[in-house]
Design a protein around this motif. Structure first.
Motif, PDB file in Angstrom:
ATOM      1  N   UNK A  34      51.982  -1.299  63.261  1.00 58.31           N
ATOM      2  CA  UNK A  34      51.735  -0.217  63.971  1.00 58.31           C
ATOM      3  C   UNK A  34      51.270  -0.364  65.275  1.00 58.31           C
ATOM      4  N   UNK A  35      50.407  -0.266  66.402  1.00 59.64           N
ATOM      5  CA  UNK A  35      49.544  -0.688  67.478  1.00 59.64           C
ATOM      6  C   UNK A  35      48.490  -0.729  66.599  1.00 59.64           C
ATOM      7  N   UNK A  36      47.807  -0.082  66.221  1.00 62.19           N
ATOM      8  CA  UNK A  36      46.643  -0.491  65.178  1.00 62.19           C
ATOM      9  C   UNK A  36      46.213  -1.495  64.333  1.00 62.19           C
ATOM     10  N   UNK A  37      47.643  -1.650  63.997  1.00 66.53           N
ATOM     11  CA  UNK A  37      47.938  -2.810  63.126  1.00 66.53           C
ATOM     12  C   UNK A  37      48.856  -2.450  62.007  1.00 66.53           C
ATOM     13  N   UNK A  38      48.518  -3.075  60.413  1.00 67.40           N
ATOM     14  CA  UNK A  38      49.868  -3.296  59.965  1.00 67.40           C
ATOM     15  C   UNK A  38      49.304  -2.054  58.888  1.00 67.40           C
ATOM     16  N   UNK A  39      49.928  -1.124  58.500  1.00 66.07           N
ATOM     17  CA  UNK A  39      49.438  -0.220  57.334  1.00 66.07           C
ATOM     18  C   UNK A  39      50.439   0.070  56.182  1.00 66.07           C
ATOM     19  N   UNK A  40      49.986   0.438  55.583  1.00 71.08           N
ATOM     20  CA  UNK A  40      49.996  -0.151  54.056  1.00 71.08           C
ATOM     21  C   UNK A  40      50.547   1.001  52.969  1.00 71.08           C
ATOM     22  N   UNK A  41      51.611   1.404  52.718  1.00 70.08           N
ATOM     23  CA  UNK A  41      52.210   2.914  51.959  1.00 70.08           C
ATOM     24  C   UNK A  41      52.925   2.381  51.120  1.00 70.08           C
ATOM     25  N   UNK A  42      52.465   3.301  50.163  1.00 69.15           N
ATOM     26  CA  UNK A  42      52.541   2.843  48.421  1.00 69.15           C
ATOM     27  C   UNK A  42      53.532   4.732  47.905  1.00 69.15           C
ATOM     28  N   UNK A  43      53.892   4.741  46.658  1.00 69.49           N
ATOM     29  CA  UNK A  43      54.792   5.717  46.275  1.00 69.49           C
ATOM     30  C   UNK A  43      54.797   5.305  44.772  1.00 69.49           C
ATOM     31  N   UNK A  44      54.271   6.668  43.805  1.00 76.78           N
ATOM     32  CA  UNK A  44      54.289   6.411  42.048  1.00 76.78           C
ATOM     33  C   UNK A  44      54.577   7.980  41.873  1.00 76.78           C
ATOM     34  N   UNK A  64      54.582   9.925  38.860  1.00 74.23           N
ATOM     35  CA  UNK A  64      53.987   9.714  37.632  1.00 74.23           C
ATOM     36  C   UNK A  64      54.576  10.029  36.582  1.00 74.23           C
ATOM     37  N   UNK A  65      54.736   9.714  35.109  1.00 76.58           N
ATOM     38  CA  UNK A  65      56.073   9.862  34.367  1.00 76.58           C
ATOM     39  C   UNK A  65      55.634  10.814  33.484  1.00 76.58           C
ATOM     40  N   UNK A  66      56.866  11.607  32.556  1.00 75.89           N
ATOM     41  CA  UNK A  66      56.510  11.831  31.487  1.00 75.89           C
ATOM     42  C   UNK A  66      56.636  13.693  32.391  1.00 75.89           C
ATOM     43  N   UNK A  67      56.541  13.573  32.953  1.00 77.03           N
ATOM     44  CA  UNK A  67      56.013  15.348  34.182  1.00 77.03           C
ATOM     45  C   UNK A  67      57.546  15.840  34.076  1.00 77.03           C
ATOM     46  N   UNK A  68      58.037  17.733  34.131  1.00 79.01           N
ATOM     47  CA  UNK A  68      58.910  18.021  34.509  1.00 79.01           C
ATOM     48  C   UNK A  68      58.935  18.050  36.360  1.00 79.01           C
ATOM     49  N   UNK A  69      58.449  18.784  37.065  1.00 82.87           N
ATOM     50  CA  UNK A  69      58.167  18.158  37.750  1.00 82.87           C
ATOM     51  C   UNK A  69      58.035  17.714  39.255  1.00 82.87           C
ATOM     52  N   UNK A  70      58.124  16.076  38.256  1.00 83.38           N
ATOM     53  CA  UNK A  70      58.454  15.094  39.161  1.00 83.38           C
ATOM     54  C   UNK A  70      57.508  14.410  40.181  1.00 83.38           C
ATOM     55  N   UNK A  71      56.239  15.149  39.687  1.00 82.13           N
ATOM     56  CA  UNK A  71      55.388  15.008  40.798  1.00 82.13           C
ATOM     57  C   UNK A  71      55.088  13.491  41.292  1.00 82.13           C
ATOM     58  N   UNK A  72      54.816  13.403  42.874  1.00 79.86           N
ATOM     59  CA  UNK A  72      54.995  11.893  42.760  1.00 79.86           C
ATOM     60  C   UNK A  72      53.240  11.933  43.417  1.00 79.86           C
ATOM     61  N   UNK A  73      52.602  10.269  43.920  1.00 80.37           N
ATOM     62  CA  UNK A  73      51.919  10.704  45.185  1.00 80.37           C
ATOM     63  C   UNK A  73      51.786   8.948  45.664  1.00 80.37           C
ATOM     64  N   UNK A  74      51.453   9.993  47.111  1.00 79.95           N
ATOM     65  CA  UNK A  74      51.539   8.638  47.925  1.00 79.95           C
ATOM     66  C   UNK A  74      50.470   8.842  48.838  1.00 79.95           C
ATOM     67  N   UNK A  75      50.428   6.616  48.561  1.00 75.21           N
ATOM     68  CA  UNK A  75      49.025   6.892  49.407  1.00 75.21           C
ATOM     69  C   UNK A  75      49.348   5.857  50.283  1.00 75.21           C
ATOM     70  N   UNK A  76      48.154   5.599  51.530  1.00 76.12           N
ATOM     71  CA  UNK A  76      48.288   4.688  52.513  1.00 76.12           C
ATOM     72  C   UNK A  76      46.975   4.269  52.661  1.00 76.12           C
ATOM     73  N   UNK A  77      47.000   2.977  53.629  1.00 73.77           N
ATOM     74  CA  UNK A  77      46.226   2.384  53.497  1.00 73.77           C
ATOM     75  C   UNK A  77      45.571   1.813  55.331  1.00 73.77           C
ATOM     76  N   UNK A  78      45.342   2.144  55.731  1.00 78.39           N
ATOM     77  CA  UNK A  78      45.472   1.926  57.458  1.00 78.39           C
ATOM     78  C   UNK A  78      44.804   0.610  57.636  1.00 78.39           C
ATOM     79  N   UNK A  79      43.870   1.232  56.712  1.00 76.87           N
ATOM     80  CA  UNK A  79      42.752  -0.636  56.916  1.00 76.87           C
ATOM     81  C   UNK A  79      41.737  -0.596  55.630  1.00 76.87           C
ATOM     82  N   UNK A  80      40.835  -1.515  55.795  1.00 77.11           N
ATOM     83  CA  UNK A  80      40.305  -1.322  54.547  1.00 77.11           C
ATOM     84  C   UNK A  80      38.662  -1.742  54.341  1.00 77.11           C
TER      85      UNK A  80
END
Length: 446
Positions: free
Chosen positions: A118-128, A130-146
Motif C-alpha cells: 500500500x502507499x503507506x507500506x506493506x500490509x499483512x492480512x490473514x484469515x482463519x 474456526x474448526x468444528x463450527x457449523x456456522x463456518x465462522x472465521x476471523x480476518x486479521x490485519x496488521x498495517x504496522x507493528x
C-alpha cells in the motif's frame, strides 16, 4: 587443606557451568540468527498468535466488549484490525474495519496469509476458519504496522519455546547432577586427605578406608602407606639410637659425679663439676627429645597440674638453693585437671624452671598454677634480649648472654612437648621486668 584455594570439585563444577553457559549462549545465537533473519516466519507466528487470542476470547459469534483481546485494537486503531465473518460473508463483529480490504472478507480458505503493498507500506492480512463450527465462522486479521511490537513478542516467544523451555532446565539439571557426581567421585580423595591428616611422625600408620576408592587412588594411598611405614621404621631407629646413647651415658656421668665428690675441693674440681652438670642436663634433654615425637595422650587422660607443679618444685628446690635462687610455688585450692601426659608436663615444666633458675640469676623464681589450665614460670632477671622471641624455640639457638654449658635444646623440647599434647607455650615480659613463660593445656574431659 588450604582454606583460600578452591577444591577440585568446585573447579570442575565451575568449568562445567562455563561449558553449559557457552552451549546456552550458542543456542541463543543460533535461534536468534535463524528467526531474526526470517521475518516472514516471525510475521506468520505473530499473526497466528493474535488470531488464537481472538479465538480464545470468542463467545458465540462475538467477542465481548470488555474482553482483553480488544485492548490491542483500541490502543492501536491505525495498526491492527479484525473482523468475524460468517459463511455468508456477513461481518458479525469487527474493530478498525476501515483497515480491512473488502476482498479479505470474501476469502473462504481455512488458513491464509498475504502481504499487500500500500502507499503507506506493506500490509499483512490473514484469515482463519474456526474448526468444528457449523456456522463456518472465521476471523480476518490485519496488521498495517507493528506499533505494539507483535514481531518482537513472537521473536521472544520462539526463544522461550526453543531455548529457555527445553535447554535451560536441561543445562541446570546437567550442572546439578554433574556437581553431585563430581563430589561423589572425588570423595575418596577427600577421605585419603583426611587419612593423611591423622598421620603423626613416629606413630603407627592407621589403615586407610579405601573400599570405594578408584584403583588409581587406592594404589596411590597404598604406595604412600608403604613409604610412610619405611620412614616410620627409620625414624624409630634414629630415636632409639639417640635414646640408647643418652641412656648409656647416664651411668658414666653418674660415676664421674661420684669420683668428683672424692676429689679435694678446688677451682679445677668446681669447674669439672659445672661441666659435668651441664653434660648431665644435655643427656636428660636428649632423652626428653626422644620421647616428644612418640608422645600420645589418649582420650580421658587427666592430669592435675597442682601435683605436677609440687613434684617439679620439690625436685628442683636443691638446685635453686645451690644457685642462690628462691623457688616459690602458688597453687589454687581446687584441682586443675588437664588432658596431657604427666611425664610430658613434668619435663616441660622442669625445663622452664631450670632455665629460669640459670638465666634469671637474681630474684626469686615463681611457679604458679592457673587461672585456668595454665602453668606459669616467672623470673625477675634481665628478661629476653632484643629479637629473641623470633628464635626462642628453635633447637640449638642460644642468646648472646646465655649461661655457658647449655645446648639450646630446653625450650625447643618444651615447644615440641606442648605441640604433641595439643597445648601451647608462650612467653611475655611482665610488668616489673623479668620473663614469664606460660604452658597452656586442653581441659580434661571427665
Amino acid at each position: 587443606m588450604n582454606g583460600s584455594a578452591p577444591s577440585l570439585a568446585q573447579i570442575l563444577t565451575r568449568r562445567l557451568t562455563v561449558i553449559a553457559a557457552a552451549v546456552l549462549l550458542l543456542n541463543i545465537a543460533v535461534v536468534g540468527t535463524y528467526y531474526g533473519s526470517d521475518r516472514r516466519e516471525l510475521e506468520t507466528q505473530a499473526m497466528v498468535h493474535e488470531m488464537e487470542r481472538l479465538k480464545a476470547a470468542l463467545e458465540g459469534t462475538e467477542i465481548p466488549e470488555d474482553a482483553s483481546a480488544r485492548a490491542l485494537y483500541a490502543d492501536h486503531p491505525a495498526a491492527y484490525a479484525f473482523a468475524l465473518v460468517d459463511r455468508g460473508g456477513t461481518v458479525l463483529d469487527a474493530m478498525n474495519r476501515g483497515l480491512i480490504p473488502p476482498a479479505a472478507t470474501d476469502i473462504y480458505a481455512d488458513n491464509w496469509i498475504t502481504r499487500l503493498n500500500t502507499p503507506e507500506g506493506p500490509m499483512l492480512v490473514a484469515g482463519h476458519e474456526f474448526a468444528k463450527r457449523s456456522d463456518g465462522l472465521r476471523v480476518v486479521f490485519v496488521m498495517a504496522s507493528d506499533s505494539a511490537n507483535l514481531l518482537r513478542r513472537a521473536f521472544l516467544s520462539e526463544f522461550y519455546k526453543h531455548v529457555w523451555l527445553p535447554i535451560l532446565p536441561v543445562a541446570l539439571l546437567l550442572i546439578g547432577a554433574s556437581a553431585f557426581l563430581i563430589r561423589r567421585g572425588l570423595a575418596p580423595i577427600a577421605d585419603a586427605a583426611e587419612w593423611a591428616r591423622t598421620l603423626r611422625p613416629g606413630a603407627p600408620t592407621p589403615p586407610p578406608s579405601m573400599a570405594r576408592a578408584p584403583a588409581e587412588i587406592a594404589d596411590l594411598v597404598d604406595a604412600t602407606q608403604r613409604a610412610l611405614d619405611r620412614l616410620a621404621t627409620a625414624l624409630a631407629a634414629e630415636k632409639r639410637h639417640a635414646a640408647e646413647a643418652a641412656h648409656a651415658l647416664r651411668t658414666p656421668v653418674a660415676v664421674l659425679v661420684a669420683r668428683l665428690d672424692a676429689l679435694p675441693p678446688g677451682e679445677t674440681t668446681d669447674r669439672l663439676r659445672a661441666d659435668l652438670s651441664a653434660l648431665s642436663r644435655t643427656v636428660k634433654q636428649v632423652l626428653a627429645a626422644s620421647r616428644t615425637d612418640v608422645l600420645d595422650v589418649p582420650d580421658g587422660t587427666a592430669v592435675d597440674l597442682r601435683r605436677t607443679a609440687e613434684t617439679v618444685a620439690a625436685a628442683l628446690a636443691p638446685f635453686a638453693y645451690s644457685k642462690g635462687i628462691e623457688l616459690s610455688l602458688a597453687l589454687p585450692d581446687d584441682p586443675v585437671m588437664v588432658r596431657a601426659d604427666a611425664e610430658g608436663v613434668e619435663v616441660a615444666l622442669s625445663n622452664l624452671v631450670e632455665n629460669a633458675i640459670l638465666h634469671g640469676r637474681i630474684g626469686p623464681v615463681e611457679i604458679s598454677v592457673g587461672p585456668g589450665p595454665v602453668l606459669r614460670v616467672r623470673d625477675h632477671g634481665p628478661g629476653l634480649p632484643p629479637g629473641a622471641q623470633d628464635h626462642l624455640f628453635e633447637p640449638f639457638w642460644r642468646g648472646p648472654d646465655a649461661v655457658p654449658g647449655g645446648a639450646g635444646l630446653g625450650l625447643a623440647i618444651v615447644d615440641r612437648l606442648q605441640s604433641a599434647q595439643g597445648g601451647d607455650v608462650a612467653v611475655r615480659t611482665p610488668a616489673g621486668g623479668g620473663c614469664e613463660f606460660l604452658l597452656t593445656f586442653r581441659p580434661a574431659t571427665l
